[in-house]
Scaffold this motif. Structure first.
Motif, mmCIF file in Angstrom:
data_model
loop_
_atom_site.group_PDB
_atom_site.id
_atom_site.type_symbol
_atom_site.label_atom_id
_atom_site.label_comp_id
_atom_site.label_asym_id
_atom_site.label_seq_id
_atom_site.Cartn_x
_atom_site.Cartn_y
_atom_site.Cartn_z
ATOM 1 N N THR A 1 0.868 -1.172 0.000
ATOM 2 C CA THR A 1 0.000 0.000 0.000
ATOM 3 C C THR A 1 0.904 1.221 0.000
ATOM 4 O OG1 THR A 1 -0.105 0.196 2.402
ATOM 5 C CG2 THR A 1 -1.753 -1.239 1.349
ATOM 6 N N ARG A 2 0.286 2.353 0.130
ATOM 7 C CA ARG A 2 1.050 3.588 0.139
ATOM 8 C C ARG A 2 1.989 3.674 1.345
ATOM 9 N NH1 ARG A 2 -1.837 9.439 0.322
ATOM 10 N NH2 ARG A 2 0.035 10.631 0.737
ATOM 11 N N HIS A 3 1.605 3.014 2.441
ATOM 12 C CA HIS A 3 2.379 3.120 3.672
ATOM 13 C C HIS A 3 3.005 1.805 4.127
ATOM 14 C CE1 HIS A 3 0.971 7.190 4.243
ATOM 15 N NE2 HIS A 3 -0.264 6.764 4.004
ATOM 16 N N SER A 4 2.958 0.771 3.303
ATOM 17 C CA SER A 4 3.542 -0.502 3.723
ATOM 18 C C SER A 4 4.195 -1.205 2.541
ATOM 19 C CB SER A 4 2.475 -1.407 4.350
ATOM 20 O OG SER A 4 1.529 -1.772 3.376
ATOM 21 N N ALA A 5 5.079 -2.119 2.882
ATOM 22 C CA ALA A 5 5.789 -2.886 1.862
ATOM 23 C C ALA A 5 6.236 -4.205 2.476
ATOM 24 C CB ALA A 5 6.994 -2.113 1.348
ATOM 25 N N LEU A 6 6.518 -5.177 1.622
ATOM 26 C CA LEU A 6 7.080 -6.455 2.044
ATOM 27 C C LEU A 6 8.564 -6.440 1.714
ATOM 28 C CD1 LEU A 6 4.383 -8.952 0.777
ATOM 29 C CD2 LEU A 6 4.793 -8.212 3.109
ATOM 30 N N PHE A 7 9.375 -6.757 2.699
ATOM 31 C CA PHE A 7 10.816 -6.780 2.525
ATOM 32 C C PHE A 7 11.282 -8.220 2.599
ATOM 33 C CE2 PHE A 7 9.733 -2.683 4.230
ATOM 34 C CZ PHE A 7 10.512 -1.803 3.507
ATOM 35 N N ALA A 8 12.096 -8.643 1.655
ATOM 36 C CA ALA A 8 12.656 -9.992 1.648
ATOM 37 C C ALA A 8 14.148 -9.885 1.948
ATOM 38 C CB ALA A 8 12.423 -10.663 0.312
ATOM 39 N N PHE A 9 14.583 -10.554 3.005
ATOM 40 C CA PHE A 9 15.983 -10.549 3.411
ATOM 41 C C PHE A 9 16.558 -11.950 3.272
ATOM 42 C CE2 PHE A 9 14.166 -6.989 5.692
ATOM 43 C CZ PHE A 9 15.133 -6.013 5.574
ATOM 44 N N SER A 10 17.869 -12.042 3.115
ATOM 45 C CA SER A 10 18.533 -13.339 3.090
ATOM 46 C C SER A 10 19.818 -13.240 3.911
ATOM 47 C CB SER A 10 18.849 -13.764 1.660
ATOM 48 O OG SER A 10 19.813 -12.904 1.101
ATOM 49 N N SER A 11 20.249 -14.391 4.407
ATOM 50 C CA SER A 11 21.464 -14.454 5.206
ATOM 51 C C SER A 11 22.234 -15.713 4.826
ATOM 52 C CB SER A 11 21.121 -14.493 6.699
ATOM 53 O OG SER A 11 22.296 -14.658 7.446
ATOM 54 N N SER A 12 23.540 -15.615 4.854
ATOM 55 C CA SER A 12 24.367 -16.789 4.578
ATOM 56 C C SER A 12 24.624 -17.597 5.850
ATOM 57 C CB SER A 12 25.694 -16.357 3.956
ATOM 58 O OG SER A 12 26.372 -15.498 4.846
ATOM 59 N N ASP A 13 24.178 -17.089 6.993
ATOM 60 C CA ASP A 13 24.330 -17.785 8.265
ATOM 61 C C ASP A 13 23.314 -18.918 8.328
ATOM 62 O OD1 ASP A 13 24.758 -18.604 10.833
ATOM 63 O OD2 ASP A 13 24.345 -16.678 11.757
ATOM 64 N N LEU A 14 23.786 -20.158 8.442
ATOM 65 C CA LEU A 14 22.894 -21.315 8.425
ATOM 66 C C LEU A 14 21.955 -21.345 9.629
ATOM 67 C CD1 LEU A 14 25.360 -24.056 7.179
ATOM 68 C CD2 LEU A 14 23.636 -22.798 5.875
ATOM 69 N N LYS A 15 22.339 -20.739 10.736
ATOM 70 C CA LYS A 15 21.483 -20.722 11.917
ATOM 71 C C LYS A 15 20.345 -19.713 11.795
ATOM 72 C CE LYS A 15 24.978 -22.240 15.154
ATOM 73 N NZ LYS A 15 25.716 -21.897 16.370
ATOM 74 N N ARG A 16 20.351 -18.894 10.765
ATOM 75 C CA ARG A 16 19.341 -17.857 10.600
ATOM 76 C C ARG A 16 18.306 -18.210 9.539
ATOM 77 N NH1 ARG A 16 20.658 -16.636 15.028
ATOM 78 N NH2 ARG A 16 22.187 -15.061 15.483
ATOM 79 N N GLY A 17 18.193 -19.481 9.194
ATOM 80 C CA GLY A 17 17.252 -19.895 8.162
ATOM 81 C C GLY A 17 15.839 -20.014 8.685
#
Length: 113
Positions: free
Chosen positions: A83-99
């Motif tokens: 919407t005008r005031h929201s968004a979806l953010f996609a993040f990634s990490s190479s740390d295997l414990k953060r999956g």
């Protein structure tokens, strides 16, 4: 007050145990100026927070630390406006414990509670 420094030390120890370096450093420089015994703890915390040479007083032009103890690096992959005031953010990490807690493929499954 005597108990105030004890409460601050206890809060600092808890922050260190959960790797919250900014919380642990809060007010420690002022306390170390009064109590020289805290200077070694201050230098240790600054090293863990990624500032092995310490922090300059003016802090202008000082780069972000490249290595922080117990810190997982995340990268922003995409931003999808919703919407005008929201968004979806996609993040990634190479740390295997953060999956994801429910990995696909050869990852370990989450323990049921």
């Amino acid at each position: 007050e005597r108990l105030a420094s004890l409460r601050a030390a206890r809060a600092r120890q808890h922050a260190i145990s959960v790797s919250k370096w900014n919380t642990a450093l809060h007010g420690l420089a002022e306390q170390a100026a009064v109590k020289p015994a805290l200077r070694s703890e201050l230098s240790t915390l600054l090293r863990k927070a990624g500032f092995p040479e310490g922090v300059r007083a003016d802090r202008t032009g000082q780069a972000m630390p490249s290595a922080v103890a117990n810190y997982s690096q995340w990268s922003l992959e995409s931003v999808t406006p919703v919407t005008r005031h929201s968004a979806l953010f996609a993040f990634s990490s190479s740390d295997l414990k953060r999956g994801t807690p429910h990995p696909r493929g050869r990852g370990r499954m989450a323990e049921p509670v």
